[in-house]
Design a protein around this motif. Sequence first.
Motif: not given
Length: 358
Positions: A96-123
């Motif tokens: 998922f690409v999430t955006e709030e104002g000028n802030i963009t984040r990446l989040v990976v979700w595995n619905p089967y395992l119930g896991q989420t993970r935020r991917v921190e950027p290089r920049r």
Amino acid sequence: MISDLPQDLEEEILSRVPITSLRAVRSTCKHWNGLFKDGSFIKNHRGKEFLAIKSNGSQVCLMSINLHRNQPIKRIGKTKLEYTSRFIHCNGLLLFVTEEGNITRLVVWNPYLGQTRRVEPRRVYGQKDVYGLGYDNNNNHKILRLVYRFEYNVTQELYDLKSNSWKVHPSPSAIVYQPYTGISVKGSSYFLTKEKGEEVVGNAFFLLGFDFTREAFGPRLELPYLSDGREEYPKVLSALREEKLVVLLRRRVYTLEMEIWITDRVEPNAVSWNKFLAVNMATITGFKYLVYARRGLFVDEEKKVVVFSEMTAYGPHNKTLSCIIREDGYLKKVDLGEECSSRGPFVCSYYAPSLVQI
């Protein structure tokens, strides 16, 4: 005793268990846990659900929909993600690409395992950045990021989920048409693309496929065009069971004629197409509805059916629905409810659970 059931009946029963209950079922016994670790069982029995992604700004829901029977729509998974604007589906994972104002984040979700993970950027992520999700021959999942600082100033970065690290690659010679994300097929990502400096109209588009094993783009891949060569809107890409590419072609301006093509061969270095469906929305809807395909296009090849995630009904009160259309003029409107309605739905195609740890 359920253990005395024939194997085919046992597998059919287990294939009907909701995704959110699968972890509990797996822990019941070693035999069932082994079945859900079996790639062939997952593919044959758990890849039959058609799913839609819906977002309301505070949570993302995974919805199960039966395209051919009047059964209720079921919510089978949810996670808290704010202001989701885009997503990519690959091998049971959702980026998922999430955006709030000028802030963009990446989040990976595995619905089967119930896991989420935020991917921190290089920049810091940019709102114009484009992403792809795929995996290499060793089933290592990776994220491709095309960083846009100016129109022709593109940096190519690659994130490895296993090593939790970024690295930089040479920039592609062509420009991925924004704001599209990559479409995942057989572990590779495919993008609508144009040459640098070329105006984006009609036949200016082509495809580029990114191979996550070689970590490089392949050669230019041609797209189909409307048979009479008349000018058309930009093409819309989708995927069929992550095994084939689907492209929609639509006339410009005052016509609702559309063609849908499906690949019979697709690799990062080669592609070929067959026409799947041709429809005239003016004939089917009587100009009461206008279809928007950019937020979701799904094809059922066997049933000769196409599903659009957004269809707006014109009148005193405009209303947005999903719709199911066949070439013979069949039209079925699907109301996905109000629970997660303000930013969706986003069509997610068929889904098979993933055991990939994130």
